[in-house]
Structures are given as C-alpha cells and as structure tokens.
Scaffold this motif. Structure first.
Motif, PDB file in Angstrom:
ATOM      1  N   ARG A 302      47.112  31.637  52.765  1.00 36.24           N
ATOM      2  CA  ARG A 302      48.247  30.715  52.872  1.00 36.24           C
ATOM      3  C   ARG A 302      49.272  31.234  53.876  1.00 36.24           C
ATOM      4  N   ALA A 303      49.469  32.553  53.866  1.00 31.11           N
ATOM      5  CA  ALA A 303      50.388  33.148  54.833  1.00 31.11           C
ATOM      6  C   ALA A 303      49.926  32.855  56.253  1.00 31.11           C
ATOM      7  N   ARG A 304      48.664  33.128  56.529  1.00 34.60           N
ATOM      8  CA  ARG A 304      48.120  32.872  57.871  1.00 34.60           C
ATOM      9  C   ARG A 304      48.247  31.403  58.249  1.00 34.60           C
ATOM     10  N   ASP A 305      47.930  30.521  57.327  1.00 31.73           N
ATOM     11  CA  ASP A 305      47.919  29.093  57.636  1.00 31.73           C
ATOM     12  C   ASP A 305      49.319  28.523  57.822  1.00 31.73           C
ATOM     13  N   ASN A 306      50.323  29.283  57.391  1.00 30.78           N
ATOM     14  CA  ASN A 306      51.705  28.842  57.574  1.00 30.78           C
ATOM     15  C   ASN A 306      52.430  29.630  58.657  1.00 30.78           C
ATOM     16  N   GLY A 307      51.659  30.390  59.455  1.00 32.71           N
ATOM     17  CA  GLY A 307      52.245  31.039  60.626  1.00 32.71           C
ATOM     18  C   GLY A 307      52.617  32.491  60.474  1.00 32.71           C
ATOM     19  N   THR A 308      52.338  33.108  59.318  1.00 32.90           N
ATOM     20  CA  THR A 308      52.614  34.531  59.127  1.00 32.90           C
ATOM     21  C   THR A 308      51.399  35.338  59.573  1.00 32.90           C
ATOM     22  N   SER A 309      51.604  36.271  60.481  1.00 36.70           N
ATOM     23  CA  SER A 309      50.507  37.078  61.006  1.00 36.70           C
ATOM     24  C   SER A 309      50.034  38.103  59.982  1.00 36.70           C
ATOM     25  N   LEU A 310      48.804  38.557  60.138  1.00 41.68           N
ATOM     26  CA  LEU A 310      48.199  39.546  59.247  1.00 41.68           C
ATOM     27  C   LEU A 310      47.683  40.703  60.083  1.00 41.68           C
ATOM     28  N   VAL A 311      47.994  41.933  59.651  1.00 38.90           N
ATOM     29  CA  VAL A 311      47.600  43.134  60.387  1.00 38.90           C
ATOM     30  C   VAL A 311      46.861  44.064  59.433  1.00 38.90           C
ATOM     31  N   PHE A 312      45.574  44.279  59.695  1.00 35.59           N
ATOM     32  CA  PHE A 312      44.732  45.143  58.860  1.00 35.59           C
ATOM     33  C   PHE A 312      44.398  46.392  59.665  1.00 35.59           C
ATOM     34  N   LEU A 313      44.931  47.543  59.249  1.00 36.46           N
ATOM     35  CA  LEU A 313      44.824  48.761  60.054  1.00 36.46           C
ATOM     36  C   LEU A 313      43.769  49.726  59.531  1.00 36.46           C
ATOM     37  N   SER A 314      42.790  49.215  58.789  1.00 36.88           N
ATOM     38  CA  SER A 314      41.735  50.087  58.301  1.00 36.88           C
ATOM     39  C   SER A 314      40.400  49.357  58.431  1.00 36.88           C
ATOM     40  N   ALA A 315      39.454  49.695  57.566  1.00 35.90           N
ATOM     41  CA  ALA A 315      38.148  49.044  57.547  1.00 35.90           C
ATOM     42  C   ALA A 315      37.735  48.834  56.099  1.00 35.90           C
ATOM     43  N   ASN A 316      36.634  48.105  55.912  1.00 35.52           N
ATOM     44  CA  ASN A 316      36.123  47.833  54.555  1.00 35.52           C
ATOM     45  C   ASN A 316      37.183  47.132  53.713  1.00 35.52           C
ATOM     46  N   THR A 317      37.893  46.205  54.325  1.00 34.81           N
ATOM     47  CA  THR A 317      38.946  45.466  53.640  1.00 34.81           C
ATOM     48  C   THR A 317      38.341  44.289  52.872  1.00 34.81           C
ATOM     49  N   MET A 318      38.893  44.031  51.680  1.00 29.85           N
ATOM     50  CA  MET A 318      38.547  42.844  50.896  1.00 29.85           C
ATOM     51  C   MET A 318      37.036  42.754  50.634  1.00 29.85           C
ATOM     52  N   TYR A 319      36.436  43.875  50.270  1.00 30.34           N
ATOM     53  CA  TYR A 319      34.984  43.938  50.086  1.00 30.34           C
ATOM     54  C   TYR A 319      34.569  43.483  48.688  1.00 30.34           C
ATOM     55  N   TRP A 320      35.253  44.018  47.661  1.00 34.32           N
ATOM     56  CA  TRP A 320      34.949  43.672  46.265  1.00 34.32           C
ATOM     57  C   TRP A 320      35.967  42.683  45.722  1.00 34.32           C
ATOM     58  N   GLN A 321      35.494  41.721  44.939  1.00 33.36           N
ATOM     59  CA  GLN A 321      36.404  40.827  44.227  1.00 33.36           C
ATOM     60  C   GLN A 321      36.696  41.421  42.851  1.00 33.36           C
ATOM     61  N   VAL A 322      37.971  41.442  42.464  1.00 27.82           N
ATOM     62  CA  VAL A 322      38.380  42.052  41.203  1.00 27.82           C
ATOM     63  C   VAL A 322      39.238  41.083  40.404  1.00 27.82           C
ATOM     64  N   SER A 323      39.431  41.415  39.135  1.00 26.98           N
ATOM     65  CA  SER A 323      40.363  40.683  38.293  1.00 26.98           C
ATOM     66  C   SER A 323      41.317  41.681  37.649  1.00 26.98           C
ATOM     67  N   LEU A 324      42.486  41.192  37.277  1.00 23.53           N
ATOM     68  CA  LEU A 324      43.499  42.017  36.613  1.00 23.53           C
ATOM     69  C   LEU A 324      43.846  41.398  35.270  1.00 23.53           C
ATOM     70  N   ALA A 325      44.110  42.263  34.281  1.00 22.98           N
ATOM     71  CA  ALA A 325      44.411  41.800  32.933  1.00 22.98           C
ATOM     72  C   ALA A 325      45.537  42.648  32.352  1.00 22.98           C
ATOM     73  N   PRO A 326      46.181  42.162  31.270  1.00 23.94           N
ATOM     74  CA  PRO A 326      47.273  42.931  30.657  1.00 23.94           C
ATOM     75  C   PRO A 326      46.762  44.177  29.941  1.00 23.94           C
ATOM     76  N   SER A 327      47.663  45.111  29.740  1.00 18.96           N
ATOM     77  CA  SER A 327      47.379  46.292  28.922  1.00 18.96           C
ATOM     78  C   SER A 327      47.291  45.885  27.454  1.00 18.96           C
ATOM     79  N   PRO A 328      46.826  46.774  26.571  1.00 21.59           N
ATOM     80  CA  PRO A 328      46.774  46.445  25.140  1.00 21.59           C
ATOM     81  C   PRO A 328      48.127  46.021  24.566  1.00 21.59           C
ATOM     82  N   SER A 329      49.209  46.513  25.196  1.00 17.07           N
ATOM     83  CA  SER A 329      50.543  46.134  24.700  1.00 17.07           C
ATOM     84  C   SER A 329      51.086  44.888  25.383  1.00 17.07           C
ATOM     85  N   GLY A 330      50.285  44.266  26.262  1.00 18.56           N
ATOM     86  CA  GLY A 330      50.678  43.003  26.858  1.00 18.56           C
ATOM     87  C   GLY A 330      51.369  43.079  28.195  1.00 18.56           C
ATOM     88  N   VAL A 331      51.475  44.280  28.780  1.00 19.86           N
ATOM     89  CA  VAL A 331      52.107  44.398  30.098  1.00 19.86           C
ATOM     90  C   VAL A 331      51.145  43.851  31.148  1.00 19.86           C
TER      91      VAL A 331
END
Length: 487
Positions: A302-331
């Motif tokens: 969305r950033a790129r499509d709205n005119g914000t540039s993207l700069v990736f200064l490494s390699a092997n970027t965005m290789y694995w898809q992940v998910s995030l979930a809360p801690s046992p206490s809900g954080v």
C-alpha cells in the motif's frame, strides 16, 4: 553431553555465521582487549563469536551466557514512545545488585552511540526457569525488575540497555523508541526476523529457534526439529543482542551522520497497523528481514502504491510467511509462528503461496554465498552510480556476501514504469556452482522507487569498520536524496 560441556562449534550463533558473516557488529561500549583466538589459532574479533566469555581469565566485564545466566533479560513490550514506559524482566544468578546503562545508537562524532542514562542500583533475583511447550520457550512468568519511564525529551531511535552485575557480568536488551510524527524516512527494525533466529537459552537443553533445537545429548538439531512458535518473552541468546542487529546499526550511524530525517519503528509496528506510510517519503529496511506477515506485506504494498518508496538494503527479504499471536496473558504480538515444511497445511514460503517476493522487491532470494565475492557494477550510467567513480564492470570487493538475491525471469515482476538491474555479480555457491547476484531498482506507477540491494554486505559498507566503501555510501546517498527530494 551436559550443558556445561557445550562446544563452541555446536553453538546456534556460530551455526548462523555462514548466513551472516557480519553478525552483530562493533558496539562502542565494548572496546579494549575484545579479541580472542579461535580453534585454529586465528585472532577473532569479539563480535564474530558472541558465545565466548569476555575477560574470563581476569578482571573486567564478562559477557553472561545462557548456561549460568549470570544476568539475562528482556522487555515485555515492543517499541515505545517518549512518555511511555518499558518494563524490564531480568534474572541474576547468583542474586546480586546490578545496573542498567541505556545507550542510543547513532553517529555521535564517530563514537557510534551515546550513553543516555543509568538506572539506580537494582536488586537482582534468580527468576524461575523458562517454561517450554512443544519447543516454545517463554519467560513471560518472570517478575518485573525495573520500569524505565521514557522522558518526553528523549530522541526516537534504536537503543540498547546494557545490564551489568556488581561482579562484572554483562548482557544486553535492544529496544526502539518511536513516535508517529512525519519524517522523510521511516527506518523499520526487523525484530520479527531477529526473534526467528533467537535460540535462547543456548544451553544445550531447552533453547529453540525457528532453525534449531537440542536433542537429549545436547546436539544441535536442524529445521525439521526446530520450534514452530517462538516467544518474544525471553532474552536473546548469548550476549543478548540479535544475530543480525549490526546491519541496522551500520545504517543508523551512517544516516544520522549525514542528517537524514528518520523516524523509527519495528516490524511488529508494521504488522499491527501502527504505521501510516503516507507520513513518509520512504520506508527503509536496513538489515536481514526474512520473516513477513500478511499485514506487513499489505502495508508495504500500500505504501508503494501510494507513492512511498521502499529501500531494502539486504537479501533474502520476505522469504517466509509468519503469523503473530498474543502471549498467554493476552499481550498482542508476543508469539511468532512459522510452520515451514512440517506437517499438513499450506506452505510457508511466499513464493509457494503464489506471492513471490519478486512481485514486491523486483528480485528475490537465490541462495547463500559461502565466501564473499565482488559486486560487479552494471548500467554504470544510471543516476544511482553518479559521482561514485564506478564504471561498467567495475568490481566492488566483498560486497556479495552472506546471502544473495537475483532476478528470476519466469517469476512475475511488479507493475512498473521503468526497471533496471544495477549489479550482476557471479559467485560460487556451496556446491561450487557459479550463480549470480543482482541489485534492482524500479519505479512503480505511483512514482515510488523500490530498491533492493540483493546482498547482506550493503549496510556494513556504509559504516562498518573494515567494510566501508565510498562508492556504496555515495550510491546510497544518491538513492535516499532522490527519495527525500534532496536531489
């Protein structure tokens, strides 16, 4: 093999040395006799082997380890803003007083960081053993040790808490201070990828990352037996700094030296929607940024499509898809999951989900680079190479290292108005086969520029002692100046 007998070459940190030859990088508060002899008798700088105790034969400060856990800690939040608080959870064994020095990473006249404050003398306790469940290690049940109230006048940026016991053991906790004010550039620190590699506790018994775990004999196991879920509620292994943290610090020192207007955030901020890309001319991803969630990618696109540039200064970027979930206490966003190739269900590689990285980056991951090779300049007449002195076919020594990306002809390219490859560099893979690294730049229909260096060595070339290259510094300045409308 008991925990006390873990051999250095079975260390998880060293297991990744092939992947990232730059490791954690130099830190200004660790100076002096910080060199050691490795198993071949060669002198190794301290940051090449974070598992070694510092000064263990005499006085002075020594780095804590994950077996004895002399002092280790983590924070129970992500990035925080001035005026907010950060809670530290720290274990100290044997129990004794300790202090926390807070440093901010930056240029600071060449020092590389500045001490911002020091805590009062604090009382340390031995916290309970880490909890484990199906390879997931968590210390969310540790008591709070100290609360840092961030003053409203503190600068946003990348910070490191240096923990030191009375008897001279030391460990680290990195954290980010951010705000939502507009800036030219937003630096996104790859805390999700940092956690994916975290093997804490690196004790030969219970520690696990998305790459490794231990068997009953204390031997290091590979990805097939690694964790599926890892927790942010635990220290980082070894010295307490992420394996790839140095890439970000190299960029920060260089960018602040030249006065770029930079805001700061973590990748979990990108994931959680706390980033409004329209506030920035460009988003900068300064280091190894391998693990991306669906919301992260959606925000970047969305950033790129709205005119914000993207700069990736490494390699092997965005290789694995992940998910995030809360801690046992809900954080929120305290558990990171990536199934990789184990078990039923959909694959975890973006390219196997019909969303190849190249559709955003313009190039994508090709493989590891066992030994560094020169980056070979291509299309030297392009403005990126202006005033660098680089000519067509020139070789920039050591710039293809760690891991490399390239253009895949059979893979979909992003929609673009123009596109160019700015390096085409041969290297030998681990089987001795010649492959090629490439550096990519394209302009999206929105006008946004998307740059991908395609190598781990780009950020270290900006400000890493022994790796600085003025041509890469100038090329990066040409890119950022154009994005920031300086050029």
């Amino acid at each position: 093999m008991g925990a006390e007998q873990i051999r250095r070459w079975e260390s998880g940190a060293l297991a990744h040395a092939v992947t990232d030859p730059f490791g954690q990088g130099p830190l200004p508060w660790l100076r002096g006799s910080e060199n050691y002899f490795d198993d071949t008798g060669q002198v190794v700088p301290w940051y090449a082997d974070p598992t070694l105790p510092r000064g263990s034969t005499g006085g002075g400060t020594r780095t804590a380890d994950d077996v004895r856990r002399q002092i280790k800690g983590f924070i129970s939040t992500g990035a925080a803003a001035p005026g907010e608080a950060i809670d530290f959870h720290i274990t100290v064994d044997p129990p004794q007083q300790f202090s926390v020095d807070i440093y901010r990473i930056g240029h600071y006249g060449g020092d590389g960081a500045a001490k911002i404050t020091t805590s009062p003398r604090l009382s340390g306790i031995v916290q309970p053993a880490p909890l484990t469940a199906d390879r997931t290690v968590s210390c969310h049940h540790w008591w709070q040790s100290w609360r840092l109230q961030i003053p409203t006048y503190w600068s946003i940026g990348a910070y490191v808490a240096v923990l030191t016991t009375v008897d001279g053991h030391r460990s680290h906790i990195p954290f980010t201070v951010r705000d939502d004010h507009p800036a030219d550039l937003l630096l996104v620190l790859p805390d999700i990828t940092w956690q994916a590699y975290n093997l804490y506790p690196e004790d030969g018994v219970t520690g696990a990352s998305l790459y490794h775990a231990w068997d009953e004999q204390g031997r290091l196991l590979g990805e097939e037996d690694a964790a599926v879920t890892v927790s942010f509620d635990r220290p980082y292994a070894g010295a307490g700094l992420p394996l790839h943290v140095g890439h970000a610090y190299d960029f920060i020192r260089w960018a602040e030296r030249y006065g770029y207007d930079i805001a700061y955030a973590d990748t979990r901020d990108l994931h959680a929607g706390r980033i409004d890309p329209t506030r920035y001319r460009g988003l900068v991803f300064p280091g190894h940024d391998e693990y991306w969630s669906v919301p992260m990618r959606r925000t970047a696109e969305r950033a790129r499509d709205n005119g914000t540039s993207l700069v990736f200064l490494s390699a092997n970027t965005m290789y694995w898809q992940v998910s995030l979930a809360p801690s046992p206490s809900g954080v929120p966003d305290r558990l990171l999951s990536c199934r990789k190739r184990r078990g039923p269900g959909k694959p975890a590689l973006w390219r196997e989900l019909d969303r190849p990285e190249q559709e955003l980056l313009g190039i994508q991951y090709a493989g590891r680079v066992p030994d560094s090779h020169p980056l070979v300049v291509r299309n030297a007449e392009h403005w990126l190479w202006d005033a660098t002195g680089a000519a067509e076919g020139d070789e920039i020594d050591g710039l293809v290292a760690g891991e490399a990306d390239r253009y895949f002809p059979r893979t979909t390219l992003p929609e673009h108005d123009n596109r160019i490859l700015l390096a085409h560099s041969p290297y030998q893979d681990s089987d001795g086969v010649t492959r090629h690294q490439e550096t990519s730049l394209y302009r999206a229909p929105s006008g946004a520029l998307v740059f991908a260096s395609g190598t781990f060595a780009w950020s270290p070339a900006l400000d890493r002692p022994g790796h600085v290259d003025p041509r890469i510094q100038r090329a990066t300045a040409n890119l950022l100046d154009r994005i920031c409308k300086r050029a």
